[in-house]
Every structure is written in C-alpha cells, then in structure tokens.
Scaffold this active site. Structure first.
Site, PDB file in Angstrom:
ATOM      1  N   HIS A  25      35.394 -30.221   2.902  1.00 14.10           N
ATOM      2  CA  HIS A  25      34.558 -30.520   1.397  1.00 14.10           C
ATOM      3  C   HIS A  25      34.361 -31.801   0.562  1.00 14.10           C
ATOM      4  O   HIS A  25      35.459 -32.993   0.497  1.00 14.10           O
ATOM      5  CB  HIS A  25      35.804 -29.973   0.662  1.00 14.10           C
ATOM      6  CG  HIS A  25      37.067 -29.864   0.550  1.00 14.10           C
ATOM      7  ND1 HIS A  25      37.641 -31.474   0.502  1.00 14.10           N
ATOM      8  CD2 HIS A  25      38.540 -29.633   0.839  1.00 14.10           C
ATOM      9  CE1 HIS A  25      38.904 -31.338   1.148  1.00 14.10           C
ATOM     10  NE2 HIS A  25      39.328 -30.837   0.692  1.00 14.10           N
ATOM     11  N   HIS A  79      50.732 -22.947   1.664  1.00 13.02           N
ATOM     12  CA  HIS A  79      49.603 -23.691   1.067  1.00 13.02           C
ATOM     13  C   HIS A  79      48.816 -22.827   0.236  1.00 13.02           C
ATOM     14  O   HIS A  79      47.841 -21.756   1.019  1.00 13.02           O
ATOM     15  CB  HIS A  79      49.350 -24.721   1.468  1.00 13.02           C
ATOM     16  CG  HIS A  79      48.032 -25.502   0.605  1.00 13.02           C
ATOM     17  ND1 HIS A  79      48.259 -26.177   0.201  1.00 13.02           N
ATOM     18  CD2 HIS A  79      47.196 -26.831   1.074  1.00 13.02           C
ATOM     19  CE1 HIS A  79      47.108 -26.162  -1.033  1.00 13.02           C
ATOM     20  NE2 HIS A  79      47.039 -26.789   0.413  1.00 13.02           N
ATOM     21  N   ASP A  83      42.035 -23.005   3.422  1.00 11.40           N
ATOM     22  CA  ASP A  83      41.581 -23.210   4.879  1.00 11.40           C
ATOM     23  C   ASP A  83      43.458 -22.401   5.575  1.00 11.40           C
ATOM     24  O   ASP A  83      42.829 -22.345   6.788  1.00 11.40           O
ATOM     25  CB  ASP A  83      41.472 -24.351   5.396  1.00 11.40           C
ATOM     26  CG  ASP A  83      42.522 -25.621   4.567  1.00 11.40           C
ATOM     27  OD1 ASP A  83      42.898 -25.379   3.219  1.00 11.40           O
ATOM     28  OD2 ASP A  83      42.572 -26.793   4.983  1.00 11.40           O
ATOM     29  N   HIS A 145      49.760 -31.441  -1.721  1.00 13.02           N
ATOM     30  CA  HIS A 145      48.918 -31.804  -1.946  1.00 13.02           C
ATOM     31  C   HIS A 145      48.237 -31.240  -3.250  1.00 13.02           C
ATOM     32  O   HIS A 145      47.276 -31.905  -3.716  1.00 13.02           O
ATOM     33  CB  HIS A 145      47.937 -32.615  -1.614  1.00 13.02           C
ATOM     34  CG  HIS A 145      46.446 -31.768  -1.131  1.00 13.02           C
ATOM     35  ND1 HIS A 145      45.715 -31.908  -1.209  1.00 13.02           N
ATOM     36  CD2 HIS A 145      46.541 -30.626   0.056  1.00 13.02           C
ATOM     37  CE1 HIS A 145      44.746 -30.893  -0.731  1.00 13.02           C
ATOM     38  NE2 HIS A 145      45.530 -29.951   0.450  1.00 13.02           N
ATOM     39  N   ASP A 164      49.877 -29.452   4.972  1.00 14.29           N
ATOM     40  CA  ASP A 164      48.788 -29.843   4.799  1.00 14.29           C
ATOM     41  C   ASP A 164      49.226 -31.898   5.778  1.00 14.29           C
ATOM     42  O   ASP A 164      49.117 -32.669   5.763  1.00 14.29           O
ATOM     43  CB  ASP A 164      47.996 -30.551   3.851  1.00 14.29           C
ATOM     44  CG  ASP A 164      46.947 -29.407   3.526  1.00 14.29           C
ATOM     45  OD1 ASP A 164      46.465 -28.803   4.755  1.00 14.29           O
ATOM     46  OD2 ASP A 164      46.433 -28.552   2.701  1.00 14.29           O
ATOM     47  N   TYR A 193      43.365 -38.928   7.027  1.00 16.68           N
ATOM     48  CA  TYR A 193      43.415 -37.668   6.170  1.00 16.68           C
ATOM     49  C   TYR A 193      44.606 -38.543   5.107  1.00 16.68           C
ATOM     50  O   TYR A 193      44.266 -37.440   4.238  1.00 16.68           O
ATOM     51  CB  TYR A 193      44.564 -36.448   7.366  1.00 16.68           C
ATOM     52  CG  TYR A 193      44.817 -35.146   6.787  1.00 16.68           C
ATOM     53  CD1 TYR A 193      43.358 -34.282   6.766  1.00 16.68           C
ATOM     54  CD2 TYR A 193      45.482 -34.877   5.213  1.00 16.68           C
ATOM     55  CE1 TYR A 193      44.009 -33.133   5.902  1.00 16.68           C
ATOM     56  CE2 TYR A 193      46.266 -34.112   5.300  1.00 16.68           C
ATOM     57  CZ  TYR A 193      45.188 -32.872   6.018  1.00 16.68           C
ATOM     58  OH  TYR A 193      45.057 -31.557   5.060  1.00 16.68           O
TER      59      TYR A 193
HETATM   60 FE1  FEO Z   1      45.720 -28.305   1.865  1.00 17.53          FE
HETATM   61 FE2  FEO Z   1      44.619 -28.046   4.646  1.00 17.53          FE
HETATM   62  O1  FEO Z   1      44.348 -27.995   2.604  1.00 17.53           O
END
Ligand code: FEO
Length: 394
Positions: A25, A79, A83, A145, A164, A193
C-alpha cells in the site's frame, strides 16, 4: 505438505513468506515480507490471525501438518487489516466449530469487512481464554495501528503476539532473530516499519509498554505478524521502540531535496560540505531517487532535516510537496530544520516549506536560504556556512 515451525512446545508458526512483494500500500518492500499466523495447541486449539488471502493454501497446509482445521476451537483476530484477515473467510469455512475472538472494535470491523455470520467472543484488556494447558491473555492496543488492534500473550510460554507491533517487512527462510547471519537488515526494516506505520502513533506506545509491565507480562519471545521472531534480541527491539516512540535521534542531518536544473542540488552539496567540515554526519537524499518510505526511515533517526526545493508555479516542487504531505501525516517528533532552494523570480517554495515544517512541529532553526537561478561562489559560501551553523547548533 508445508511444515509448521514450532516456536514453543505446542505453539507453531503457520504463516507464509511473500518473497516478491515490492510494494505494500505505497510503502516499498525491497526485502519482501511474511504474514505470520500462529497455532496454539492446548486441550483446545486457537489460531492467531490468518494470512493475506492469496497465501491461504500455504497456511492451510501448515495447519494440516499439525491438526485438522475442523478441530480448531478459536480464531483470535489481533488485527483486521487484510494482510492478516484475508484468509479468515476461507478458514471459517473449514472450521465449523471455531469462534472468533476479537476486541469490540475488531468485532465491529469484522462486520464491515466480511458481513459473515460467525460466533464471536468479545475480549478486553486483561481478559483470558483457557486452552487447557495454555492460557491466552489479551491486551487492547487501540490505534496501534488500527482501532481493533490487540496483542495476545501466551502466559505459560511468556510469548507475546503483537501483530504489526515489532514487525518488519523481511522475507527469510529462517524464522528467528538468532538464525540470521546479521540482525542489522532486520533492525533496518523494523525502523522503516515503525517510521512509516507507527510514527504518528508514537505517543501511545510508552503507555502501552507501561501497561505490559503493570500487567506483569514477562516477555521471553515476541512473535510479530511480519518478519522475524524476536527470541534472542527481545530487549533490543523493545528498547528501539522506546527510543523511536519518544523521538530519540542521532546527531545526524539529512539534506532532502529535488532540483530542476541542478542549482538546488549544487546548494545541497555545498550545505553538506559545510556540515562535513564541521564534523556533522550528513546524507543527501534526492526525493525522486529514493523511495519516500526509505526517506522516512532515515528521518526517524536523524535530528536535522534540511529540505530543499526549486520554486515551481509559486510553490514547492511536486515531489518535495508530496514527501512533506506524507511526512505531515506521520507527525515526526523532535526534529529541527531549515529550508533552501534555487528560484528564478518568486522563491515562494522556501516559505512554503517552512510553513509545512512548522505545521508538523519541526523547529525551524533559521530563515531559509534562497539563491536566484544558478549559485555563484558567494552563494555556495553561504550554503557552506549554513551547513556549518547547523552543525554548530547541535
Ligand atoms: Fe496493519 Fe500488517 O497490517
């Protein structure tokens, strides 16, 4: 059949390695990534997270090397982002007795993402789920996040599954930090990251780490949902997060710029020479020759940002404006900066850059330096001296 990898007695990595993803993304992933899902087996069995949808067959094969998915009791959703949840509908189709475990926000988000009719268990911070010989404890990680984000802790194994958090986009055939010839590429990806995903949420991180301490969660292993599992360098990555989330940075300057006909680039080099002469570590980053997500990784750990742009159409050159727009959203902490650039007549870019810097909380050290058209000897001397002054300001 693809084999699962055992992390702890009865805890398995059942994820997938995405060797060739180069864009995530908008973020460049030059080292690929992994989607880590974990199977935890007590008398009952839980799967923690899934993988990106296209990797579901790989995850399934690894699960099947341990257990028939129809026997799995819980799917913990740490989460919702695709992904990690892309494989959820396929998994639920094969696990008729599985109940989904998520936060309140996770459950609301699941309805928006999938509109499935699945049995749900809502959990809060401190909540526990017994698998018999294993106990899962949950910690809401609101906005780290996403609103749904949650950490799962396996008490008996002192194992933290923070999704994450502590992740890195790093593909490898190895799973653990101590199996790698060098940890540095992984630390670099962890910083990238953090800079690109977690930096704007930095103020939430120290309180969350404090809460981990208050809950008495001793951490022996951190198994994130991307990249390498932290087993021998747990303290190193935790301390890195403490530093990054509080704006700790090195005495280092970045000269970030673009140039139309070379004048702003010439200024950048002269500023760099002044800094170098004064002993300040510095680096030139041309914004069209470095991916913006890599520039952000550098910004995370540098105190000084010297940002240069030609003036175009009474404003900032588009590539520099794009970087500043991205950076503003990431809310960098405790940075200082100066603007510079060449222009033909108006020179508006310099003030505009300063405005952007102030809007994102960067302390502007002094008024920006502009040069009309091509820098001459005196202009280059001014650039050199600017570099020296910046160095001495530290
Ligand atoms: Fe916030 Fe690895 O997705």
């Amino acid at each position: 059949m693809l084999e699962a990898v055992e992390l702890k007695d009865g805890v398995y990595w059942v994820g997938a390695v995405d060797w060739n993803i180069r864009e995530f993304h908008g973020y460049s992933t030059t080292r690929g990534t992994t989607y880590n899902a974990y199977l935890i087996k007590g008398e009952k069995t839980a799967l923690v997270d899934t993988v990106k949808a296209e990797f579901f067959p790989e995850m399934l094969s690894k699960i099947e090397s341990i257990i028939n998915p129809a026997q799995i009791d819980y799917l913990v959703v740490n989460h919702l982002e695709m992904d990690h949840s892309g494989g959820l509908p396929q998994f639920m189709g094969l696990a008729p007795k599985a109940q989904i475990v998520a936060t309140d926000n996770g459950i609301k988000g699941l309805a928006r993402h999938f509109r499935g009719d699945w049995p749900l268990i809502k959990v809060k911070s401190g909540g526990e789920l017994s698998l018999g010989s294993k106990t899962l404890q949950f910690l809401e990680a609101y906005m780290l996040h996403w609103p749904d984000s949650m950490f799962t802790y396996v008490k008996e194994d002192r194992l933290l599954l923070p999704n994450d958090g502590f992740g890195q986009h790093y593909a490898s055939y190895q799973r653990f930090d101590d199996e790698l010839p060098s940890l540095e590429p992984v630390m670099e990806e962890a910083a990238k990251y953090f800079g690109n995903i977690l930096m704007p949420l930095s103020p939430l991180i120290p309180p969350l780490l404090k809460k981990v301490g208050q809950m008495g969660l001793e951490i022996e292993m951190i198994a994130p949902s991307h990249g390498i599992i932290w087993r021998s360098h747990v303290e190193r990555i935790i301390q890195a997060y403490v530093g990054w989330s509080t704006g700790a940075a090195e005495n280092r300057a970045l000269i970030i710029y673009d140039s139309m006909w070379g004048s702003t680039a010439t200024m950048a080099k002269a500023i760099s020479q002044g800094m170098s002469q004064a002993g300040l570590e510095n680096k030139l980053l041309h914004v069209r020759k470095n991916h913006y997500s890599d520039i952000v990784k550098e910004i995370l750990t540098a105190k000084i940002l010297v940002i240069g742009s030609p003036t175009l159409n009474e404003g900032i050159f588009p590539s520099v404006a794009q970087l500043l727009s991205y950076l503003k959203g990431l809310r960098p902490l405790k940075k200082k900066g100066v603007a510079f650039g060449s222009y033909g007549w108006g020179g508006e870019a310099i003030k505009a850059i300063e405005g952007e810097m102030k809007a994102m909380g960067i302390e502007v050290l002094e008024p920006g330096l502009g040069v009309i058209y091509v820098p001459g000897d005196n202009d280059l001397k001014s650039c050199f001296q600017l570099g020296e002054r910046i160095a001495h300001s530290l």
